[in-house]
Design a protein around this motif. Structure first.
Motif, PDB file in Angstrom:
ATOM      1  N   SER A 102       0.756   7.190   7.024  1.00 59.32           N
ATOM      2  CA  SER A 102      -0.380   7.973   7.522  1.00 59.32           C
ATOM      3  C   SER A 102      -1.346   8.342   6.412  1.00 59.32           C
ATOM      4  O   SER A 102      -2.534   8.574   6.661  1.00 59.32           O
ATOM      5  N   ASN A 128      -3.514   3.795   6.455  1.00 59.10           N
ATOM      6  CA  ASN A 128      -4.685   4.524   6.935  1.00 59.10           C
ATOM      7  C   ASN A 128      -5.781   4.512   5.872  1.00 59.10           C
ATOM      8  O   ASN A 128      -5.712   5.247   4.889  1.00 59.10           O
ATOM      9  N   SER A 131      -7.504   7.965   4.930  1.00 59.97           N
ATOM     10  CA  SER A 131      -6.594   9.076   4.677  1.00 59.97           C
ATOM     11  C   SER A 131      -6.923   9.784   3.370  1.00 59.97           C
ATOM     12  O   SER A 131      -7.629   9.254   2.500  1.00 59.97           O
ATOM     13  N   ASN A 142      -3.800  -1.778   1.531  1.00 63.84           N
ATOM     14  CA  ASN A 142      -3.762  -1.621   2.981  1.00 63.84           C
ATOM     15  C   ASN A 142      -2.547  -2.326   3.578  1.00 63.84           C
ATOM     16  O   ASN A 142      -2.419  -3.548   3.490  1.00 63.84           O
ATOM     17  N   SER A 144      -1.682  -1.563   6.904  1.00 62.72           N
ATOM     18  CA  SER A 144      -1.771  -1.166   8.311  1.00 62.72           C
ATOM     19  C   SER A 144      -1.229  -2.270   9.214  1.00 62.72           C
ATOM     20  O   SER A 144      -1.329  -3.457   8.899  1.00 62.72           O
TER      21      SER A 144
END
Length: 325
Positions: A102, A128, A131, A142, A144
């Motif tokens: 997160s 995220n 964030s 990244n 994700s």
């Protein structure tokens, strides 16, 4: 709900497919940010400090261990413990890798001001992009994913797999960049079977001195049999006066001569020995000696020096005891 074999298989395959897709998409993230992260880690004068909470922490521990075993000194710090004293482990010469899917994990964010005050470069591995962790990082990687493999979308599955693969990509890229070798790897893995296969030399386990079975070329078969029985290696070297090996007499040679009705007290060993036998050097890896035995289907080898003089011997049992087999 009753267990159903086909349903269980279907669910298992679905998890594999979702996580495989997540890893495939990760290829797009091996970009300029990834290169920048590798350069930060490569040029680190101290150690790499990895941190993360919960499942990300477990992944972080594995990433730290992989880095450390492949030439990049690293260790894991629990973010909860870090704010209670363990931050003292981090020095300005280090680089920090922080994991949080997160990017908003409280325990991780709590220690960021100290990390920034120390001037320590921060690599964030998060899913995220907007964030707090991602925005404060020196480099953001990244990881994700479109969906978790968990059908509830709750348990970290695809996301932790993606983070782990990203860590492996960093570690292996650095391994190559550092010119890290098999010998280097073995030095950091001396305890297990892998370390033994990469470190143990023939000279470490061979029989020498009084334990070395050998007879002169003038010996009779009976003499050779006594030597084999006493030394218990299933063979004896046959040597010239200067201990230069001219042949070997093994259990196999003994079985082959039984049908010839030879007088063992009258027949010289040179009539039944194997000429041009396979010999090895003492500095050869024990694992290589095993490979030779398996390829040639033999159970023992004579070890010689640069003059082809017998200095040792070993058999398959020695390799078994040493943990090579």
């Amino acid at each position: 709900m009753k267990l159903n074999d086909s349903k269980l298989r279907e669910l298992g395959i679905a998890v594999v497919q979702v996580e495989a897709q997540a890893i495939a998409r990760l290829e797009e993230q091996i970009n300029e940010n990834f290169i920048a992260a590798c350069k930060l880690l490569f040029n680190c004068k101290g150690r790499v400090v990895v941190t993360g909470m919960g499942k990300s922490g477990h992944i972080g521990g594995k990433i730290a261990a992989t880095l450390a075993s492949t030439g990049t000194p690293a260790f894991f710090v629990h973010p909860g413990e870090a704010s209670h004293g363990d931050l003292g482990m981090i020095t300005p010469a280090d680089v920090v890798i922080a994991l949080s899917n997160s990017g908003e994990t409280t325990e991780v964010l709590t220690i960021l001001p100290i990390i920034k005050r120390l001037g320590v470069p921060l690599i964030a591995i998060t899913g995220n992009p907007d964030s707090t962790l991602g925005n404060l990082a020196t480099v953001w990687l990244n990881v994700s994913v479109e969906q978790e493999a968990c059908p509830l979308g709750l348990a970290p599955t695809s996301s932790t797999t993606a983070a782990l693969v990203m860590g492996d990509a960093l570690a292996v890229s650095l391994l190559e960049a550092r010119g890290f070798t098999r010998d280097d790897f073995a030095m950091s893995h001396p305890g297990g079977s892998l370390g033994k296969r990469l470190l143990l030399r023939v000279s470490d386990i061979m029989h020498v001195g009084p334990e070395l079975p050998l007879v002169p070329e003038s010996a009779l078969i009976s003499h050779a049999l006594l030597e084999m029985t006493e030394k218990k290696l299933g063979m004896t070297a046959v040597v010239e006066a200067n201990n230069r090996v001219i042949g070997i007499f093994t259990d196999g040679d003994l079985r082959r001569m039984l049908g010839r009705n030879l007088d063992i007290n009258m027949t010289p060993i040179t009539e039944v020995m194997t000429l041009h036998c396979t010999v090895i050097a003492p500095d050869m890896l024990a694992a290589e000696a095993l490979q030779i035995m398996e390829q040639k289907k033999i159970n023992a080898l004579i070890v010689v020096d640069q003059h082809q003089c017998a200095i040792g011997a070993l058999n398959m049992h020695d390799l078994l005891i040493a943990g090579i087999v």
